[in-house]
Design an enzyme around this catalytic site. Structure first.
Site, PDB file in Angstrom:
ATOM      1  N   LYS A  54       0.840  -1.201   0.000  1.00  7.67           N
ATOM      2  CA  LYS A  54       0.000   0.000   0.000  1.00  7.67           C
ATOM      3  C   LYS A  54       0.869   1.242   0.000  1.00  7.67           C
ATOM      4  CE  LYS A  54      -3.772  -2.374   2.282  1.00  7.67           C
ATOM      5  NZ  LYS A  54      -4.366  -2.788   3.559  1.00  7.67           N
ATOM      6  N   GLN A  98      -4.974  -1.707   9.749  1.00  6.47           N
ATOM      7  CA  GLN A  98      -4.705  -2.992   9.120  1.00  6.47           C
ATOM      8  C   GLN A  98      -5.204  -4.124  10.021  1.00  6.47           C
ATOM      9  OE1 GLN A  98      -3.549  -3.396   6.037  1.00  6.47           O
ATOM     10  NE2 GLN A  98      -3.479  -5.619   6.129  1.00  6.47           N
ATOM     11  N   ASP A 121     -11.250   2.455   4.029  1.00  5.00           N
ATOM     12  CA  ASP A 121     -11.671   1.062   3.860  1.00  5.00           C
ATOM     13  C   ASP A 121     -13.175   0.938   3.629  1.00  5.00           C
ATOM     14  OD1 ASP A 121      -9.730  -0.906   3.842  1.00  5.00           O
ATOM     15  OD2 ASP A 121      -9.403  -0.813   6.000  1.00  5.00           O
TER      16      ASP A 121
HETATM   17  N1  GUE Z   1      -8.019  -2.703   7.082  1.00  5.56           N
HETATM   18  C1  GUE Z   1      -7.780  -3.653   6.193  1.00  5.56           C
HETATM   19  N2  GUE Z   1      -8.162  -3.463   4.915  1.00  5.56           N
HETATM   20  C2  GUE Z   1      -7.933  -4.432   3.971  1.00  5.56           C
HETATM   21  O1  GUE Z   1      -8.276  -4.247   2.795  1.00  5.56           O
HETATM   22  C3  GUE Z   1      -7.248  -5.623   4.385  1.00  5.56           C
HETATM   23  C4  GUE Z   1      -6.861  -5.756   5.722  1.00  5.56           C
HETATM   24  N3  GUE Z   1      -7.159  -4.773   6.597  1.00  5.56           N
HETATM   25  N4  GUE Z   1      -6.211  -6.856   6.132  1.00  5.56           N
HETATM   26  C5  GUE Z   1      -5.828  -7.902   5.227  1.00  5.56           C
HETATM   27  C6  GUE Z   1      -6.754  -7.995   4.043  1.00  5.56           C
HETATM   28  C7  GUE Z   1      -6.172  -8.723   2.866  1.00  5.56           C
HETATM   29  N5  GUE Z   1      -6.139  -7.776   1.779  1.00  5.56           N
HETATM   30  C8  GUE Z   1      -5.562  -8.010   0.528  1.00  5.56           C
HETATM   31  C9  GUE Z   1      -5.419  -7.014  -0.414  1.00  5.56           C
HETATM   32  C10 GUE Z   1      -4.790  -7.261  -1.628  1.00  5.56           C
HETATM   33  C11 GUE Z   1      -4.279  -8.495  -1.916  1.00  5.56           C
HETATM   34  C12 GUE Z   1      -3.572  -8.721  -3.209  1.00  5.56           C
HETATM   35  O2  GUE Z   1      -3.322  -7.797  -3.955  1.00  5.56           O
HETATM   36  N6  GUE Z   1      -3.169  -9.956  -3.530  1.00  5.56           N
HETATM   37  C13 GUE Z   1      -2.432 -10.282  -4.722  1.00  5.56           C
HETATM   38  C14 GUE Z   1      -1.330 -11.280  -4.434  1.00  5.56           C
HETATM   39  C15 GUE Z   1      -0.419 -10.868  -3.335  1.00  5.56           C
HETATM   40  C16 GUE Z   1       0.543 -11.987  -2.951  1.00  5.56           C
HETATM   41  O3  GUE Z   1       1.193 -12.544  -3.840  1.00  5.56           O
HETATM   42  O4  GUE Z   1       0.612 -12.275  -1.742  1.00  5.56           O
HETATM   43  C17 GUE Z   1      -3.334 -10.878  -5.767  1.00  5.56           C
HETATM   44  O5  GUE Z   1      -4.409 -11.403  -5.388  1.00  5.56           O
HETATM   45  O6  GUE Z   1      -2.997 -10.841  -6.933  1.00  5.56           O
HETATM   46  C18 GUE Z   1      -4.424  -9.503  -1.002  1.00  5.56           C
HETATM   47  C19 GUE Z   1      -5.066  -9.253   0.204  1.00  5.56           C
HETATM   48  C20 GUE Z   1      -6.584  -6.583   2.237  1.00  5.56           C
HETATM   49  N7  GUE Z   1      -6.965  -6.644   3.502  1.00  5.56           N
END
Ligand code: GUE
Length: 288
Positions: A54, A98, A121
């Site tokens: 981020k 987070q 969020d």
């Molecule tokens: N307040 C808060 N807001 C959130 O939005 C939040 C959070 N807490 N805690 C954790 C989860 C999880 N999350 C993700 C976001 C992007 C990918 C993402 O971009 N993933 C990539 C792969 C990343 C990799 O390779 O590990 C993809 O799907 O292509 C994953 C997980 C947002 N979260």
């Protein structure tokens, strides 16, 4: 038939490029860049990686990130005080805590302390309430990202049957509301739904948000349906290697579905992008 790939990563890049231009255009009037404050507590390695992503994205777009990294021993009162400070800070347009938080801290209570107009969020009850009422608001990032994927893919939910599997506050409920707003006929299914596969087979648009690796197989899919995979599960494959998979058995759906999002590279990158978009939107409103 081979399903069309709904490439969330490419779309995320396209939208981020647009945001970058927008920020550059808005900034001369303002003298400051949009600011996003990310509050991270403890050292969950997955969270640390997300937060780094981020912050890097912020930099790339010309936004300022105010990282606040606290030890797992931080108290609820300390975190509340930091949020109040960020609420009052005119350089901060977006605030996010987070998740998950370390044991003993109450994330929901903290969420209530965030100024709803800085809630990047889109998870504050005021914003969820506005969503229910169909009012403009900062919208939860993952569901908003799903709607953007559908729009970009030329898939109009109007008049279609949509089935959402999962009823979480984070994804299932808000995505159902957004699909309803877009004039789909929406069913929310979950772990207690009898004959889930049959319910899913009714869907023109199927959204999987259950958190169970590869649960949705070909028997859940109406031929030609659009399949959106919100799941992000880390599993170990037969060779002992770690691997990221969705809730959907992507490989086996390719010749049944009409269009499908991959994992990784689908909804995930759009979640981060919508967070940035929300922060820019909040900045824009503060300008006005
Ligand atoms: N307040 C808060 N807001 C959130 O939005 C939040 C959070 N807490 N805690 C954790 C989860 C999880 N999350 C993700 C976001 C992007 C990918 C993402 O971009 N993933 C990539 C792969 C990343 C990799 O390779 O590990 C993809 O799907 O292509 C994953 C997980 C947002 N979260």
């Amino acid at each position: 038939m081979t399903a069309r790939l709904l490439d969330g990563k490419a779309l995320a890049e396209k939208i981020q490029d647009r945001l970058k231009v927008e920020i550059a255009e808005l900034q001369p009037d303002r003298g400051r860049a949009p600011g996003l404050a990310v509050l991270m507590v403890g050292d969950n390695p997955a969270s640390a990686a997300y937060v780094r992503n981020k912050e890097r994205a912020c930099e790339r777009l010309g936004m300022v990130s105010f990282g606040q990294h606290l030890p797992a021993t931080a108290t609820q009162a300390e975190l509340t005080a930091i949020i109040h400070q960020l609420n009052a800070d005119p350089n901060v347009d977006g605030i996010l805590v987070q998740l998950p938080l370390p044991e003993g801290l109450d994330g929901n209570a903290l969420l209530l302390e965030i100024d709803p107009d800085k809630d990047a969020d889109g998870l504050h009850p005021a914003n969820l309430g506005r969503l229910v009422r169909g009012e403009p608001c900062l919208r939860s990032c993952t569901p908003a990202g799903v709607m953007e994927i559908l729009r970009d893919g030329g898939i109009d939910p109007a008049g279609k049957k949509a089935v959402v599997v999962g009823r979480s506050i984070l994804v299932g409920k808000p995505i159902a509301l957004m699909l309803l707003e877009a004039n789909a006929t929406v069913t929310i299914a979950h772990s207690r739904t009898p004959d889930l596969a049959a319910v899913c087979r009714e869907a023109d648009i199927l959204v999987a948000a259950v958190g169970r690796p590869l649960m949705i197989g070909p028997d859940y899919i109406k031929p030609g349906a659009t399949v959106i995979d919100v799941g992000i599960n880390r599993i170990t494959d037969q060779t002992g290697k770690g691997k990221l998979v969705g809730d959907v058995d992507f490989d086996r759906l390719l010749d049944v579905a009409g269009a499908i999002t991959p994992v990784p590279g689908g909804v995930g990158p759009m979640t981060v992008t919508m967070l940035l978009a929300n922060t820019v939107e909040s900045y824009r409103r503060r300008l006005a």
